[in-house]
Design an enzyme around this catalytic site. Structure first.
Site, short mmCIF file in Angstrom:
data_model
loop_
_atom_site.label_atom_id
_atom_site.label_comp_id
_atom_site.label_asym_id
_atom_site.label_seq_id
_atom_site.Cartn_x
_atom_site.Cartn_y
_atom_site.Cartn_z
N PHE A 165 0.81 -1.17 0.01
CA PHE A 165 -0.08 -0.06 0.08
C PHE A 165 0.97 1.30 -0.01
O PHE A 165 0.17 2.55 0.03
CB PHE A 165 -0.87 0.09 1.02
CG PHE A 165 -0.28 0.29 2.44
CD1 PHE A 165 -0.48 1.53 3.12
CD2 PHE A 165 0.26 -0.66 3.37
CE1 PHE A 165 0.04 2.05 4.29
CE2 PHE A 165 0.64 -0.30 4.56
CZ PHE A 165 0.60 1.08 5.04
N TYR A 166 2.14 1.17 -0.07
CA TYR A 166 3.08 2.35 -0.10
C TYR A 166 2.87 3.14 -1.40
O TYR A 166 2.71 2.42 -2.64
CB TYR A 166 4.56 2.31 -0.17
CG TYR A 166 5.12 1.42 1.10
CD1 TYR A 166 4.33 1.80 2.48
CD2 TYR A 166 6.29 1.19 1.27
CE1 TYR A 166 4.84 1.32 3.55
CE2 TYR A 166 6.64 0.71 2.56
CZ TYR A 166 5.97 0.73 3.57
OH TYR A 166 6.62 0.50 5.08
N ALA A 167 2.30 4.41 -1.46
CA ALA A 167 2.04 5.34 -2.75
C ALA A 167 0.87 4.38 -3.35
O ALA A 167 0.90 4.65 -4.59
CB ALA A 167 2.88 5.36 -3.45
N GLY B 208 0.33 1.30 -3.81
CA GLY B 208 0.87 0.43 -4.86
C GLY B 208 1.73 0.78 -5.91
O GLY B 208 2.52 0.12 -6.53
#
Length: 360
Positions: free
Chosen positions: A60-62, A64
């Site tokens: 879920f960083y940025a 994806g």
């Protein structure tokens, strides 16, 4: 020490650099507070060119985008992906509207991994982290699913992040008794401003041969050197979210700055050198939004604190640990007073701590 001075990640055959590169700052999606694709690739190339091989991200960083940046980078350089250790995490729901789209259940883990592999344009991950403890899923289900994924070749090693020590111990014991893939590493918040892991998690990791992989080793940038008393920080992407250091934190920040002056280096290098020297295998995750941030962090590889400097930082930043950690000193004192051998040496000195210990 260069970045290609590899260490084994816990009790495994996986060799990684002494610092991992965190990709949480890769991507400028809303709420990401990260950097552009071009800058992300420059940071990544700089790390790799200096011998680094351990890259950490999450699904879920940025939203994806971090995973996609990594996937596109390695797809454009055939043959390079096989020489790096790619790690990502699962837990957050990447499938809006699906109640089983997140967490650590069997179907959710498989679905999240498939999406991660698609974005990262690879057939496997070297290390797959459980990002948070899923209170609604039996740990046996999670561990069996991860073991199945190891057997299928989709992942190679298993790690836990932000999971209580007792849950980790339960998972590890279950895996060892049933012949499943054990937990190799623990990703935890750990820095001179966040040392509570030393109460339960760090001793567990040391006992079980798990590596510690600290996130936020500079505590939201507080230990980077940019925070000084009375100075306004204007170039921190996180300052608006986390505020500034407290007075207690400034005491430690000042001490780090003083030692940095003694060693003619940066506060960031001192803070990272202190962390890297902790007992066991400790591989901090360093992040950067600019190449110069990365260079400043990597300077810690050439810093060695003196025993006096380490002791100064240890004492100033000593954490308040939860039960039963506060009892350990009293228990040790009573054993010494009774003449019991402690750490291989019999005690003949009446311990002052015993006076308070015997009252309870």
């Amino acid at each position: 020490m260069p970045l290609d001075h590899y260490v084994t990640l816990g009790r495994s055959g996986l060799r990684v650099s002494p610092f991992a590169l965190g990709a949480m700052t890769f991507g400028e999606d809303p709420g990401a507070a990260g950097c552009s694709v071009e800058m992300s690739e420059k940071i990544l190339a700089t790390y790799l060119d200096q011998g680094g091989n351990f890259i950490d991200t999450a699904n879920f960083y940025a939203n994806g985008h971090s995973e996609k940046i990594l996937g596109d980078f390695f797809a454009a350089q055939p043959g390079r992906r096989e020489h790096v250790v790619l790690a990502s995490k699962f837990f957050g729901n990447m499938f809006p509207g699906d109640p089983n789209g997140g967490g650590a259940g069997r179907g959710s883990i498989r679905a999240q991994l498939d999406e991660t592999l698609r974005r990262m344009r690879t057939d496997y991950l070297d290390l797959y982290w459980l990002h948070n403890w899923d209170r609604n899923t039996p740990i046996e289900e999670t561990m069996r699913t991860l073991d199945d994924l190891v057997g299928s070749g989709k992942i190679r090693y298993v790690g836990f992040s932000n999971v209580p020590a007792w849950v980790t111990a339960q998972a590890q014991t279950t895996a060892l008794l049933r012949g499943w893939t054990p937990v190799t590493a623990l990703q935890v918040e750990y820095s001179l401003l966040a040392r509570t892991v030393e109460g339960e998690i760090a001793p567990l990791a040391l006992n079980q041969g798990m590596a510690l992989v600290p996130w936020s080793p500079l505590k939201n940038g507080f230990l980077s050197g940019k925070y000084r008393r009375g100075a306004e920080v204007t170039d921190s992407a996180r300052a608006a979210f986390v505020g500034g250091p407290s007075e207690e934190e400034y005491v430690i920040i000042d001490a780090i700055a003083a030692i940095a002056d003694e060693l003619a280096t940066s506060s960031a290098a001192v803070a990272l050198a202190w962390l890297r020297a902790k007992q066991g295998t400790v591989v901090p995750i360093i992040g950067a939004r600019r190449v110069e941030h990365l260079d400043a962090n990597l300077a810690a590889l050439d810093i060695e604190l003196s025993p006096e400097q380490s002791r100064r930082l240890d004492q100033l930043s000593a954490p308040t640990l939860d039960y039963p950690a506060p009892m350990h000193g009293a228990q040790r004192a009573m054993l010494q007073f009774a003449g019991t051998t402690v750490d291989g040496e019999p005690s003949t000195v009446y311990p002052p701590l015993l006076q308070s210990a015997v009252r309870y």
